[in-house]
Design an enzyme around this catalytic site. Structure first.
Site, PDB file in Angstrom:
ATOM      1  N   GLY B  79       0.810  -1.207   0.000  1.00  0.00           N
ATOM      2  CA  GLY B  79       0.000   0.000   0.000  1.00  0.00           C
ATOM      3  C   GLY B  79       0.847   1.262   0.000  1.00  0.00           C
ATOM      4  N   GLN B 187      -7.726   0.759   4.501  1.00  0.00           N
ATOM      5  CA  GLN B 187      -8.566   0.271   5.588  1.00  0.00           C
ATOM      6  C   GLN B 187     -10.027   0.083   5.171  1.00  0.00           C
ATOM      7  OE1 GLN B 187      -7.422  -0.870   8.331  1.00  0.00           O
ATOM      8  NE2 GLN B 187      -5.343  -0.034   8.314  1.00  0.00           N
ATOM      9  N   THR B 246       9.558  -7.618 -12.177  1.00  0.00           N
ATOM     10  CA  THR B 246       8.928  -8.900 -12.493  1.00  0.00           C
ATOM     11  C   THR B 246       7.689  -9.097 -11.635  1.00  0.00           C
ATOM     12  OG1 THR B 246      11.065  -9.805 -13.105  1.00  0.00           O
ATOM     13  CG2 THR B 246       9.321 -11.393 -12.600  1.00  0.00           C
ATOM     14  N   CYS B 334       4.480   5.741  23.733  1.00  0.00           N
ATOM     15  CA  CYS B 334       5.453   4.704  24.064  1.00  0.00           C
ATOM     16  C   CYS B 334       5.417   3.534  23.106  1.00  0.00           C
ATOM     17  CB  CYS B 334       5.216   4.200  25.474  1.00  0.00           C
ATOM     18  SG  CYS B 334       5.688   5.422  26.682  1.00  0.00           S
TER      19      CYS B 334
END
Lengths: 285, 394
Positions: B79, B187, B246, B334
């Site tokens: 994507g 999505q 390819t 985090c």
């Protein structure tokens, strides 16, 4: 998924000394909700002057919780003098290491401890802000002294490391230049001075080819636009030493004022542009 | 993660917006192309030629799924490549005066190309969203009024919140304004009805195979015939010289099968079943005090739930969830590798008390009641434990 040590995971899953103390002797609070982590540390001294009880509350990730928990275990029983010497590196070592990007969690522990000890000694709560200590990172509220301390304790050498250890520069990134300057100073490196505008090489020292190019450039920029107004132009014939031979084209070629043009305009402009008052312009038919 | 002395808990995979389990049917379809039918699809002999026919059959399935002509399907590696191709390729074709119009909540595969163009001096307009994550249409219309060539690149559905943008309307307005319209539908495909290029006037559409149960390593760029866009990967004449390299036939065949299955799912009630599971998960988690859903709950993918637990942090919740076998993700700083929390939630002005405590659960056809139960069993205790630990908890 972070590569946490078993000790980090143990302290995360089973944090020691969580909670608060009634009437603590020292309280240190660092971090904020907005920053993504925060730690409130408090201790009570025993009659022997050693830390008898210590508790913490942490908002943060697994390694922030583990670092806080480890710190409380480490300092229990210490005098304040001993505790003051505990660094973030000691916390990380106690936990068998932290991922590099998580070192700031150990620094948060050290800073909370510093703040709690300072609170005990002075009654102040906001330690950093009261010092003459410039704010470097506005996103995470990191002051210069915190960066300097982290650099010295952990022997940091790059901005990326400073971000990993203090979070400074980790959001918008605008303070990365200021962090680099602090690093340069700490590492004894002079900050690179802005390069002075390079003085043009003396005309006489140029190779013949470079002389031709320099004269052509000066003619293009300084002379031809003026001559073009009257429908004239100038052609470079030769450059020998400091003598420039030119031929006038178009209207100029037959102009009675050619000689004047030659002296008055071309020579003056070339001398200015090439920085040499001995340049002589010769007119060739 | 290993849990000493205990058997690993059953896996409850609820992170399908990150990647999906390859469908066994898709894997089965691709295997012959890794064993016997390994010829080069571009060769001039039957050993390669028959592979070419299988590839074109897969292309037809993808085209049928998107409601377009097979000649308008270009296979890429992912994507991200499709997005880069559409954005850089269109701007190159439209010229240096092009204005790029995008949104503040795009995937990095769109944000970073747009930032790169900005650094190269192109004008980029970043459209914001409302508090519920829906598009600021007024700002979008104002941007379309900018004179000169324009490229719009806008996601169909948001990967973090599942909020759906009105792509049919946005594309139609772009066409009226003479702009080229690209949508990152990574999505949206397979999760919502209406991704139909015969009805939506978008010029380009990107998506990725591994979000719809094909393997990783295959993407699609739909390019409507006549769209001004230069090739992005240069080399051989594959994909009618629109994308060199390819052809990745095994993955293309798997993607064809995955699209066939996804097309069926938009009709057979699977999406309704997924929605019901998601709604049960949502209701159960909202019963935990002070929780709130991020994003418009109506204009949303049926499989996505983004929910905030104030005063506690996402990574800590995820580690505890992992102990219960639950895989989910978080918008907290985090977990991102950066120190900044989700740009999507920030663009929505989610309060900072909730910003670092967001979790995303995303379901698929393979999600079960047991998965939902695992979260609902574990989460109240996790929130209670972490709030007790937090200086801001109550």
């Amino acid at each position: 998924m972070w590569d946490y040590s078993d000790k980090v995971l143990d302290h995360f899953h089973n944090p020691r000394n969580v909670g608060t103390i009634e009437n603590p002797d020292g309280v240190g609070e660092v971090g904020a909700l907005a920053c993504g982590d925060a730690l409130k540390l408090m201790f009570k001294l025993g009659p022997d002057g050693r830390i008898a009880d210590v508790k913490f509350q942490t908002f943060g990730c697994a390694s922030a919780i583990a670092s806080s928990s480890a710190l409380t275990e480490m300092i229990k029983g210490m005098t304040l003098e001993e505790a003051a010497k505990v660094t973030n590196a000691d916390i990380a070592k106690y936990l068998d290491g932290l991922p590099e990007q998580k070192m700031h969690c150990s620094v948060m522990g050290m800073e909370a401890l510093e703040a709690a000890i300072a609170n005990y000694k002075t009654g102040d709560t906001a330690v950093r802000e009261l010092k003459d200590d410039p704010l470097v990172c506005t996103c995470f509220n990191v002051h210069e002294s915190e960066i300097v301390e982290a650099v010295r304790i952990n022997k940091l050498t790059t901005v990326e490391q400073v971000t990993n250890y203090t979070k400074a520069g980790g959001a918008c990134g605008k303070c990365k230049g200021a962090i680099q300057a602090i690093l340069d100073r700490e590492l004894g490196r002079a900050a690179p001075k802005p390069a002075a505008p390079a003085a043009p090489a003396a005309f006489a020292d140029l190779t013949p080819a470079k002389k031709v190019l320099a004269v052509e450039k000066a003619l293009d920029k300084e002379v031809r636009p003026a001559l073009a107004i009257d429908g004239g132009d100038v052609e470079l014939v030769d450059v020998a030493g400091k003598t420039v031979q030119v031929r006038f084209l178009g209207h100029c070629a037959h102009c009675m004022a050619a000689a004047l043009t030659q002296d008055g305009l071309v020579q003056k402009k070339l001398r200015e542009a090439l920085g040499d008052d001995e340049i002589a312009v010769e007119l060739v038919p | 993660m290993t849990t000493e002395g205990k058997a690993a808990p059953a896996l409850h995979y609820l992170d399908n917006n990150a990647t999906t389990r390859p469908a066994p049917e898709a894997v089965e379809a691709m295997l012959p192309f890794l064993t016997d039918k390994w010829g080069n699809a571009s060769s001039m002999y039957e050993f390669g030629g028959r592979v070419h026919r299988d590839m074109e059959e897969a292309r037809a399935k993808v085209a049928s799924f998107l409601g377009c002509d097979p000649g308008e399907i270009v296979f890429t590696s992912c994507g991200t490549e499709s997005d880069n191709h559409a954005i850089f390729g269109a701007v190159e074709a439209l010229g240096p005066a092009t204005t790029v119009i995008t949104t503040k909540v795009e995937h990095p595969a769109v944000i970073q190309p747009c930032r790169a163009l900005e650094e190269r001096g192109r004008r980029v307009v970043w459209i914001g969203v409302r508090g519920d994550g829906t598009l600021d249409m007024d700002a979008y219309r104002a941007a379309l009024a900018i004179p000169g060539p324009k490229l719009v690149t806008m996601m169909w559905a948001n990967n973090e919140t599942g909020v759906i943008f009105p792509i049919a309307e946005a594309a139609a307005e772009a066409k009226r304004a003479g702009a080229v319209f690209h949508t990152d539908a990574t999505q949206a495909v397979g999760k919502t009805t209406g991704v139909d290029m015969s009805a939506v006037p978008a010029d380009m559409l990107s998506f990725s195979g591994h979000k719809i149960h094909a393997p990783k390593g295959i993407g699609v760029l739909f390019i409507r015939r006549g769209t001004p866009v230069r090739p992005f990967v240069l080399g051989g004449h594959q994909e009618k010289s629109r994308r060199a390299g390819t052809e990745n036939v095994p993955y293309i065949v798997a993607l064809g099968k995955a699209c066939e299955m996804a097309a069926e799912e938009t009709r057979d009630g699977t999406l309704d079943r997924i929605r019901a599971l998601r709604d049960r998960l949502e209701a159960g988690l909202l019963a935990i005090p002070e929780t709130s859903v991020n994003g418009n709950r109506e204009l949303r993918l049926p499989n996505t739930l983004n929910i905030s637990f104030p005063y506690i942090e996402g990574e800590a919740m995820l580690y505890h969830l992992a102990d219960a076998g639950v895989c989910a993700s978080s918008g907290s700083a985090c977990t991102s590798g950066s120190l900044d929390p989700s740009h999507v939630l920030k663009a929505m002005d989610v309060p900072f008390t909730s910003l670092h405590g967001s979790l995303r659960f995303s379901l698929s056809r393979y999600s079960t009641d047991a998965d939902v139960d695992a979260v609902l069993d574990a989460m109240p205790g996790i929130v209670k434990k972490l709030r007790a630990l937090s200086p801001f908890g109550h």
